[in-house]
Design a protein around this motif. Structure first.
Motif, PDB file in Angstrom:
ATOM      1  N   THR A  52       3.740   0.931 -13.215  1.00 54.59           N
ATOM      2  CA  THR A  52       2.764   1.851 -13.796  1.00 54.59           C
ATOM      3  C   THR A  52       1.335   1.327 -13.619  1.00 54.59           C
ATOM      4  N   PRO A  53       0.851   1.269 -12.379  1.00 56.92           N
ATOM      5  CA  PRO A  53      -0.465   0.672 -12.122  1.00 56.92           C
ATOM      6  C   PRO A  53      -1.621   1.376 -12.844  1.00 56.92           C
ATOM      7  N   SER A  54      -1.454   2.653 -13.186  1.00 57.21           N
ATOM      8  CA  SER A  54      -2.511   3.353 -13.914  1.00 57.21           C
ATOM      9  C   SER A  54      -2.716   2.767 -15.306  1.00 57.21           C
ATOM     10  N   LYS A  55      -1.686   2.090 -15.833  1.00 52.31           N
ATOM     11  CA  LYS A  55      -1.790   1.479 -17.161  1.00 52.31           C
ATOM     12  C   LYS A  55      -1.923  -0.036 -17.098  1.00 52.31           C
ATOM     13  N   LEU A  56      -1.173  -0.676 -16.204  1.00 55.79           N
ATOM     14  CA  LEU A  56      -1.197  -2.135 -16.125  1.00 55.79           C
ATOM     15  C   LEU A  56      -2.251  -2.676 -15.168  1.00 55.79           C
ATOM     16  N   GLY A  57      -2.773  -1.796 -14.315  1.00 55.18           N
ATOM     17  CA  GLY A  57      -3.757  -2.231 -13.334  1.00 55.18           C
ATOM     18  C   GLY A  57      -3.098  -2.558 -12.005  1.00 55.18           C
ATOM     19  N   PRO A  58      -3.928  -2.787 -10.984  1.00 61.09           N
ATOM     20  CA  PRO A  58      -3.393  -3.084  -9.651  1.00 61.09           C
ATOM     21  C   PRO A  58      -2.925  -4.534  -9.549  1.00 61.09           C
ATOM     22  N   SER A  59      -2.291  -4.841  -8.451  1.00 64.87           N
ATOM     23  CA  SER A  59      -1.894  -6.218  -8.165  1.00 64.87           C
ATOM     24  C   SER A  59      -3.119  -7.119  -8.159  1.00 64.87           C
ATOM     25  N   VAL A  60      -2.908  -8.377  -8.510  1.00 67.89           N
ATOM     26  CA  VAL A  60      -4.018  -9.332  -8.489  1.00 67.89           C
ATOM     27  C   VAL A  60      -4.557  -9.436  -7.066  1.00 67.89           C
ATOM     28  N   ASP A  61      -5.822  -9.779  -6.954  1.00 64.64           N
ATOM     29  CA  ASP A  61      -6.476  -9.831  -5.645  1.00 64.64           C
ATOM     30  C   ASP A  61      -5.746 -10.722  -4.647  1.00 64.64           C
ATOM     31  N   ALA A  62      -5.271 -11.873  -5.101  1.00 69.25           N
ATOM     32  CA  ALA A  62      -4.609 -12.807  -4.184  1.00 69.25           C
ATOM     33  C   ALA A  62      -3.415 -12.151  -3.490  1.00 69.25           C
ATOM     34  N   VAL A  63      -2.645 -11.368  -4.225  1.00 72.32           N
ATOM     35  CA  VAL A  63      -1.497 -10.664  -3.644  1.00 72.32           C
ATOM     36  C   VAL A  63      -1.974  -9.486  -2.806  1.00 72.32           C
ATOM     37  N   ALA A  64      -2.865  -8.679  -3.336  1.00 76.02           N
ATOM     38  CA  ALA A  64      -3.352  -7.499  -2.619  1.00 76.02           C
ATOM     39  C   ALA A  64      -3.993  -7.881  -1.285  1.00 76.02           C
ATOM     40  N   ASN A  65      -4.744  -8.972  -1.274  1.00 74.67           N
ATOM     41  CA  ASN A  65      -5.389  -9.414  -0.029  1.00 74.67           C
ATOM     42  C   ASN A  65      -4.362  -9.805   1.021  1.00 74.67           C
ATOM     43  N   LEU A  66      -3.290 -10.457   0.615  1.00 74.14           N
ATOM     44  CA  LEU A  66      -2.236 -10.828   1.565  1.00 74.14           C
ATOM     45  C   LEU A  66      -1.495  -9.607   2.092  1.00 74.14           C
ATOM     46  N   MET A  67      -1.452  -8.559   1.286  1.00 71.00           N
ATOM     47  CA  MET A  67      -0.722  -7.352   1.669  1.00 71.00           C
ATOM     48  C   MET A  67      -1.650  -6.280   2.252  1.00 71.00           C
ATOM     49  N   ALA A  68      -2.845  -6.669   2.644  1.00 72.10           N
ATOM     50  CA  ALA A  68      -3.838  -5.727   3.190  1.00 72.10           C
ATOM     51  C   ALA A  68      -3.203  -4.854   4.271  1.00 72.10           C
ATOM     52  N   GLY A  69      -3.522  -3.582   4.197  1.00 71.33           N
ATOM     53  CA  GLY A  69      -2.985  -2.628   5.152  1.00 71.33           C
ATOM     54  C   GLY A  69      -1.671  -2.005   4.704  1.00 71.33           C
ATOM     55  N   LYS A  70      -1.097  -2.531   3.623  1.00 70.95           N
ATOM     56  CA  LYS A  70       0.134  -1.959   3.067  1.00 70.95           C
ATOM     57  C   LYS A  70      -0.167  -1.413   1.689  1.00 70.95           C
ATOM     58  N   LYS A  71       0.652  -0.503   1.260  1.00 76.88           N
ATOM     59  CA  LYS A  71       0.465   0.117  -0.043  1.00 76.88           C
ATOM     60  C   LYS A  71       1.638  -0.254  -0.948  1.00 76.88           C
ATOM     61  N   PRO A  72       1.350  -0.672  -2.195  1.00 73.99           N
ATOM     62  CA  PRO A  72       2.458  -0.993  -3.098  1.00 73.99           C
ATOM     63  C   PRO A  72       3.201   0.266  -3.524  1.00 73.99           C
ATOM     64  N   LEU A  73       4.464   0.094  -3.823  1.00 72.99           N
ATOM     65  CA  LEU A  73       5.270   1.182  -4.345  1.00 72.99           C
ATOM     66  C   LEU A  73       5.136   1.182  -5.865  1.00 72.99           C
ATOM     67  N   ALA A  74       4.590   2.252  -6.407  1.00 76.09           N
ATOM     68  CA  ALA A  74       4.437   2.367  -7.860  1.00 76.09           C
ATOM     69  C   ALA A  74       5.781   2.779  -8.460  1.00 76.09           C
ATOM     70  N   LYS A  75       6.093   2.195  -9.614  1.00 72.60           N
ATOM     71  CA  LYS A  75       7.330   2.539 -10.311  1.00 72.60           C
ATOM     72  C   LYS A  75       7.037   2.622 -11.803  1.00 72.60           C
ATOM     73  N   HIS A  76       7.909   3.267 -12.517  1.00 71.27           N
ATOM     74  CA  HIS A  76       7.769   3.325 -13.967  1.00 71.27           C
ATOM     75  C   HIS A  76       9.005   2.762 -14.658  1.00 71.27           C
ATOM     76  N   THR A  77      10.091   2.595 -13.902  1.00 72.53           N
ATOM     77  CA  THR A  77      11.298   2.011 -14.465  1.00 72.53           C
ATOM     78  C   THR A  77      11.229   0.496 -14.325  1.00 72.53           C
ATOM     79  N   PHE A  78      11.881  -0.210 -15.217  1.00 75.89           N
ATOM     80  CA  PHE A  78      11.912  -1.668 -15.124  1.00 75.89           C
ATOM     81  C   PHE A  78      12.770  -2.097 -13.940  1.00 75.89           C
ATOM     82  N   ASP A  79      13.891  -1.434 -13.751  1.00 76.64           N
ATOM     83  CA  ASP A  79      14.791  -1.690 -12.628  1.00 76.64           C
ATOM     84  C   ASP A  79      14.290  -0.882 -11.430  1.00 76.64           C
ATOM     85  N   ALA A  80      13.788  -1.562 -10.422  1.00 76.17           N
ATOM     86  CA  ALA A  80      13.254  -0.860  -9.251  1.00 76.17           C
ATOM     87  C   ALA A  80      14.327  -0.023  -8.556  1.00 76.17           C
ATOM     88  N   CYS A  81      15.585  -0.414  -8.708  1.00 76.74           N
ATOM     89  CA  CYS A  81      16.670   0.341  -8.075  1.00 76.74           C
ATOM     90  C   CYS A  81      16.866   1.720  -8.691  1.00 76.74           C
TER      91      CYS A  81
END
Length: 179
Positions: A52-81
Motif C-alpha cells: 500500500t505505497p499510498s499509505k506507507l510511502g515508496p521504497s527507500v531511495d537505496a532500493v529504488a535507485n538500484l531498481m531504476a527503470g523498473k516499477k514495483p508491484l503494489a499490493k494490499h495483502t500481506f501475502d503477496a501470493c
C-alpha cells in the motif's frame, strides 16, 4: 542447492517509515541492497513489492535507485501470493527457487514464503536481509520458517551458493559485494 538460472529474488516492502523503524534498519537495508546487486550480477529475476505505497510511502531511495527503470508491484495483502499479478510474475520468471528479503519478517515475508512453498516452489528467507520492528518478531518468524520447510540463508551464503565457482565471470562482482 540454489543454482544460477533457476533462482529468483523477491524484495518485500522496504519502504517509507517502516524501513526506518525495523530492528537494525540500516544494516537490513544495506543487506537488501547487496542482495539486489548480487541478483543483478547473476542475472536473476527480481520481483519488487510495495505494501500500500499510498499509505506507507515508496521504497527507500537505496532500493529504488538500484531498481531504476523498473516499477514495483503494489499490493494490499500481506501475502503477496494473494495477488494474481504477483503470481503471474512468479510464473513468468520460470524459476523454481526463490530467495526472499525485506520487511516485516513475521508478516509479509513469512506469509509470502509460506504460500510460495505451498505452491511448490523452493524458498529461502535471507535472514540478514529481513527484519521486523521488534527483534523478537524477527526471531520468531525465522524459527517458524525453519519449522515450515522454508530455508534460511544469508546474503553471502546465497550468493556464493548460486555462483558456485570462483572462475565464474560474476565472481569479482559478488566478491566486491560481500567484502
Amino acid at each position: 542447492m540454489l543454482v544460477k538460472g533457476n533462482t529468483g529474488l523477491v524484495v518485500i516492502d522496504v519502504q517509507g517509515n517502516l524501513a526506518k523503524q525495523v530492528h537494525q534498519s540500516e544494516r537490513t537495508i544495506s543487506n537488501v541492497c547487496r542482495m539486489i546487486q548480487g541478483a543483478q550480477a547473476l542475472a536473476m529475476p527480481i520481483l519488487w513489492l510495495e505494501q500500500t505505497p499510498s499509505k506507507l510511502g515508496p521504497s527507500v531511495d537505496a532500493v529504488a535507485n538500484l531498481m531504476a527503470g523498473k516499477k514495483p508491484l503494489a499490493k494490499h495483502t500481506f501475502d503477496a501470493c494473494s495477488s494474481a499479478e504477483f503470481l503471474s510474475y512468479v510464473k513468468a520468471a520460470n524459476v523454481r527457487s526463490w530467495l526472499i528479503c525485506g520487511m516485516e519478517a513475521h508478516i509479509c515475508v513469512y506469509q509470502t514464503a509460506q504460500s510460495m512453498i505451498k505452491l511448490g516452489y523452493y524458498v529461502e528467507v535471507v535472514s540478514d536481509a529481513v527484519s521486523s520492528r521488534d527483534e523478537d518478531n524477527k526471531i520468531l518468524a525465522l524459527n517458524k520458517c525453519a519449522l515450515q520447510r522454508i530455508g534460511l540463508t544469508s546474503v553471502e551464503m546465497s550468493l556464493y551458493e548460486i555462483l558456485g565457482d570462483c572462475l565464474s565471470p560474476e565472481f569479482k562482482s559478488i566478491l566486491a559485494l560481500v567484502k
